[in-house]
Motif scaffolding. Structure first.
Motif, PDB file in Angstrom:
ATOM      1  N   GLU A 101       0.761  -1.242  -0.048  1.00  0.00           N
ATOM      2  CA  GLU A 101      -0.018  -0.166  -0.036  1.00  0.00           C
ATOM      3  C   GLU A 101       0.893   1.238  -0.012  1.00  0.00           C
ATOM      4  OE1 GLU A 101      -2.362   2.166   3.268  1.00  0.00           O
ATOM      5  OE2 GLU A 101      -3.620   0.266   2.832  1.00  0.00           O
ATOM      6  N   THR A 102       0.892   2.088  -1.105  1.00  0.00           N
ATOM      7  CA  THR A 102       1.375   3.199  -1.244  1.00  0.00           C
ATOM      8  C   THR A 102       0.732   4.353  -0.857  1.00  0.00           C
ATOM      9  OG1 THR A 102       2.894   2.252  -3.025  1.00  0.00           O
ATOM     10  CG2 THR A 102       3.018   4.524  -2.611  1.00  0.00           C
ATOM     11  N   PRO A 103       1.329   5.190   0.318  1.00  0.00           N
ATOM     12  CA  PRO A 103       0.627   6.305   0.668  1.00  0.00           C
ATOM     13  C   PRO A 103       0.433   7.282  -0.656  1.00  0.00           C
ATOM     14  CG  PRO A 103       2.205   5.721   1.994  1.00  0.00           C
ATOM     15  CD  PRO A 103       2.435   5.072   0.869  1.00  0.00           C
ATOM     16  N   PRO A 104      -0.709   8.306  -0.505  1.00  0.00           N
ATOM     17  CA  PRO A 104      -0.777   9.433  -1.496  1.00  0.00           C
ATOM     18  C   PRO A 104       0.241  10.371  -1.456  1.00  0.00           C
ATOM     19  CG  PRO A 104      -2.642   8.891  -0.167  1.00  0.00           C
ATOM     20  CD  PRO A 104      -1.765   8.328   0.504  1.00  0.00           C
ATOM     21  N   VAL A 105       0.538  11.244  -2.395  1.00  0.00           N
ATOM     22  CA  VAL A 105       1.665  11.941  -2.400  1.00  0.00           C
ATOM     23  C   VAL A 105       1.789  13.048  -1.611  1.00  0.00           C
ATOM     24  CG1 VAL A 105       2.948  13.549  -4.029  1.00  0.00           C
ATOM     25  CG2 VAL A 105       1.997  11.391  -4.959  1.00  0.00           C
ATOM     26  N   MET A 106       0.699  13.653  -1.179  1.00  0.00           N
ATOM     27  CA  MET A 106       0.425  14.586  -0.221  1.00  0.00           C
ATOM     28  C   MET A 106       0.722  13.957   1.196  1.00  0.00           C
ATOM     29  SD  MET A 106       0.090  17.574  -1.784  1.00  0.00           S
ATOM     30  CE  MET A 106      -0.508  18.510  -0.348  1.00  0.00           C
ATOM     31  N   THR A 107       0.220  12.996   1.417  1.00  0.00           N
ATOM     32  CA  THR A 107       0.519  12.378   2.746  1.00  0.00           C
ATOM     33  C   THR A 107       2.011  12.252   2.947  1.00  0.00           C
ATOM     34  OG1 THR A 107      -1.801  11.131   2.793  1.00  0.00           O
ATOM     35  CG2 THR A 107      -0.010  10.186   4.058  1.00  0.00           C
ATOM     36  N   LEU A 108       2.651  11.955   1.884  1.00  0.00           N
ATOM     37  CA  LEU A 108       4.077  11.590   2.235  1.00  0.00           C
ATOM     38  C   LEU A 108       4.621  13.049   2.327  1.00  0.00           C
ATOM     39  CD1 LEU A 108       4.724   8.902  -1.036  1.00  0.00           C
ATOM     40  CD2 LEU A 108       4.831   8.582   1.674  1.00  0.00           C
ATOM     41  N   ILE A 109       4.406  13.835   1.657  1.00  0.00           N
ATOM     42  CA  ILE A 109       4.981  15.575   1.617  1.00  0.00           C
ATOM     43  C   ILE A 109       4.564  15.649   2.960  1.00  0.00           C
ATOM     44  CG2 ILE A 109       5.180  17.489   0.962  1.00  0.00           C
ATOM     45  CD1 ILE A 109       4.209  16.771  -1.820  1.00  0.00           C
ATOM     46  N   GLY A 110       3.273  15.880   3.635  1.00  0.00           N
ATOM     47  CA  GLY A 110       2.947  16.191   4.890  1.00  0.00           C
ATOM     48  C   GLY A 110       3.650  15.445   5.993  1.00  0.00           C
ATOM     49  N   GLY A 111       3.775  14.218   5.790  1.00  0.00           N
ATOM     50  CA  GLY A 111       4.570  13.304   6.612  1.00  0.00           C
ATOM     51  C   GLY A 111       5.882  13.521   6.832  1.00  0.00           C
ATOM     52  N   SER A 112       6.451  13.749   5.667  1.00  0.00           N
ATOM     53  CA  SER A 112       7.799  14.053   5.620  1.00  0.00           C
ATOM     54  C   SER A 112       8.436  15.299   6.586  1.00  0.00           C
ATOM     55  CB  SER A 112       8.428  14.161   4.209  1.00  0.00           C
ATOM     56  OG  SER A 112       8.183  13.028   3.466  1.00  0.00           O
ATOM     57  N   ILE A 113       7.387  16.174   6.432  1.00  0.00           N
ATOM     58  CA  ILE A 113       7.369  17.377   7.178  1.00  0.00           C
ATOM     59  C   ILE A 113       7.511  17.215   8.755  1.00  0.00           C
ATOM     60  CG2 ILE A 113       6.354  19.874   7.505  1.00  0.00           C
ATOM     61  CD1 ILE A 113       5.711  19.958   4.600  1.00  0.00           C
ATOM     62  N   LEU A 114       6.145  16.314   8.850  1.00  0.00           N
ATOM     63  CA  LEU A 114       6.125  16.169  10.469  1.00  0.00           C
ATOM     64  C   LEU A 114       7.529  15.327  10.993  1.00  0.00           C
ATOM     65  CD1 LEU A 114       2.287  14.726  10.468  1.00  0.00           C
ATOM     66  CD2 LEU A 114       3.231  16.513  11.885  1.00  0.00           C
ATOM     67  N   VAL A 115       7.745  14.433  10.278  1.00  0.00           N
ATOM     68  CA  VAL A 115       9.115  13.437  10.544  1.00  0.00           C
ATOM     69  C   VAL A 115      10.095  14.430  11.007  1.00  0.00           C
ATOM     70  CG1 VAL A 115      10.362  11.701  10.133  1.00  0.00           C
ATOM     71  CG2 VAL A 115       8.175  11.392  10.015  1.00  0.00           C
ATOM     72  N   THR A 116      10.396  15.206   9.860  1.00  0.00           N
ATOM     73  CA  THR A 116      11.769  15.996   9.914  1.00  0.00           C
ATOM     74  C   THR A 116      11.569  17.032  10.995  1.00  0.00           C
ATOM     75  OG1 THR A 116      12.076  15.801   7.342  1.00  0.00           O
ATOM     76  CG2 THR A 116      13.104  17.510   8.547  1.00  0.00           C
ATOM     77  N   ALA A 117      10.449  17.562  11.291  1.00  0.00           N
ATOM     78  CA  ALA A 117      10.288  18.401  12.317  1.00  0.00           C
ATOM     79  C   ALA A 117      10.820  17.787  13.801  1.00  0.00           C
ATOM     80  CB  ALA A 117       8.962  19.116  11.992  1.00  0.00           C
ATOM     81  N   ILE A 118       9.918  16.711  13.959  1.00  0.00           N
ATOM     82  CA  ILE A 118       9.992  16.097  15.076  1.00  0.00           C
ATOM     83  C   ILE A 118      11.291  15.501  15.462  1.00  0.00           C
ATOM     84  CG2 ILE A 118       9.147  14.313  16.604  1.00  0.00           C
ATOM     85  CD1 ILE A 118       6.466  14.522  15.172  1.00  0.00           C
ATOM     86  N   MET A 119      12.169  14.850  14.302  1.00  0.00           N
ATOM     87  CA  MET A 119      13.400  14.675  14.563  1.00  0.00           C
ATOM     88  C   MET A 119      14.344  15.667  14.807  1.00  0.00           C
ATOM     89  SD  MET A 119      13.643  11.378  11.625  1.00  0.00           S
ATOM     90  CE  MET A 119      15.438  11.127  12.198  1.00  0.00           C
ATOM     91  N   ALA A 120      14.321  16.712  14.280  1.00  0.00           N
ATOM     92  CA  ALA A 120      15.249  17.932  14.135  1.00  0.00           C
ATOM     93  C   ALA A 120      15.047  18.355  15.895  1.00  0.00           C
ATOM     94  CB  ALA A 120      14.733  18.851  13.309  1.00  0.00           C
ATOM     95  N   HIS A 121      13.754  18.515  16.275  1.00  0.00           N
ATOM     96  CA  HIS A 121      13.240  18.886  17.536  1.00  0.00           C
ATOM     97  C   HIS A 121      14.172  18.117  18.409  1.00  0.00           C
ATOM     98  CE1 HIS A 121      10.979  19.595  21.315  1.00  0.00           C
ATOM     99  NE2 HIS A 121      11.062  21.093  20.912  1.00  0.00           N
ATOM    100  N   SER A 122      13.767  16.688  18.130  1.00  0.00           N
ATOM    101  CA  SER A 122      14.225  15.703  19.193  1.00  0.00           C
ATOM    102  C   SER A 122      15.843  15.634  19.387  1.00  0.00           C
ATOM    103  CB  SER A 122      13.902  14.287  18.790  1.00  0.00           C
ATOM    104  OG  SER A 122      12.330  14.029  18.861  1.00  0.00           O
ATOM    105  N   LEU A 123      16.546  15.854  18.328  1.00  0.00           N
ATOM    106  CA  LEU A 123      18.023  16.049  18.226  1.00  0.00           C
ATOM    107  C   LEU A 123      18.601  17.252  19.131  1.00  0.00           C
ATOM    108  CD1 LEU A 123      19.088  15.048  14.711  1.00  0.00           C
ATOM    109  CD2 LEU A 123      19.288  13.459  16.594  1.00  0.00           C
TER     110      LEU A 123
END
Length: 296
Positions: free
Chosen positions: A259-281
């Motif tokens: 199951e491949t996620p929709p493009v907008m979900t991948l973009i929005g999810g990438s923003i979420l993951v990047t933001a949280i990982m940067a904040h965690s580090l």
């Protein structure tokens, strides 16, 4: 030479990491069970309750005393929130894509930061506030795409799950009491609701072994670890370990179901993951090294 004991902060990191990895398998096992929603809710929750009661009785038999299960009013409030989150989470799973669910639930730490600010007077840092703004952008992209795709109800349930979980974590943080058994026993609420809706027509689960394994093993491990984390970590820190599910669950779904996620979900999810990982580090780098306690 005696081995040093873990500091409280490291205990919290270890517990919540184990809980986050175990939780990442929840959605794949729900999907593998392939059943009616209320049947899944009832079976998953009742097996968790039964296993918890067995563990409690074993502890009573071994130690000779009952473990702390629901610590006062705070335990009841947290239990009600955990029980509600189970229902809203599975409503989200059955009404939107897996990627949407896990990426939106990743908003949990930011809700935790807001609730801690409002109720515990733990003012979030400027980096946390900036991260929240970026995460709102990412969630907005996912939810906006869900509205156009007819998944608005599922996305709303995922967002509500993030808020309710953040509330439960904040209550645990405020009480500083042992909450490990609270979410496990609170599963009696969704168990009753699920069985009440499913039993009149009969349970409909094609592969019940998956959901029994989920409720009997993975849910007790993940709930106990994540509910114990706030004794040692702040609510936003605990919430961030839900990011492990955000990262891993779509990978399991892709490997198992293609199951491949929709493009907008991948973009929005990438923003979420990047933001949280940067904040965690950033938070880890600012965290002073905790002295190890001497071994007894």
């Amino acid at each position: 030479m005696p081995l040093p004991t873990l500091s409280d902060h490291r205990k919290g990191l270890l517990l919540t990491a184990i809980g986050g990895v175990a939780l990442s398998m929840d959605i794949p096992l729900v999907r593998l069970a392939n059943g009616d929603m209320w049947s899944i809710v009832g079976m998953r929750s009742i097996t968790t309750v039964v296993v918890t009661l067995v563990i409690v009785c074993l502890i009573r038999w071994i130690k000779g005393s009952w473990p702390a299960m629901v610590p006062g009013r705070a335990g009841l409030v947290a239990g009600g929130l955990y029980g509600l989150s189970t229902v809203t989470f599975l409503l989200a799973v059955f009404n939107t894509t897996t990627a949407n669910v896990v990426f939106i639930v990743a908003f949990n730490p930011m809700f935790g930061a807001l609730l801690s600010w409002l109720f515990l007077k733990e003012r979030p840092s400027m980096s946390t506030l900036v991260t929240m703004v970026v995460m709102i952008l990412g969630v907005g992209m996912i939810v906006g795409d869900g509205l156009s795709g007819g998944n608005s109800f599922g996305d709303a349930m995922a967002l509500l799950t993030a808020l309710v979980l953040a509330g439960a974590i904040t209550v645990g943080r405020a009480s500083r009491r042992a909450m490990g058994f609270v979410p496990l026993l609170a599963a009696v609420l969704p168990a009753g609701l699920g069985l009440a809706n499913a039993l009149p027509a009969g349970l409909v689960i094609e592969n019940p072994a998956w959901i029994i394994f989920n409720g009997a093993v993975l849910m007790p491990v993940s709930f106990w670890c994540l509910a114990s984390g706030p004794r040692y970590l702040s609510a936003p820190e605990v919430g961030m370990f839900y990011l492990l599910e955000t990262i891993l669950a779509p990978i399991w779904i892709w490997l198992i179901f293609s199951e491949t996620p929709p493009v907008m979900t991948l973009i929005g999810g990438s923003i979420l993951v990047t933001a949280i990982m940067a904040h965690s580090l950033w938070m880890v780098r600012r965290q002073p090294a905790t002295e190890q306690a001497p071994a007894v």
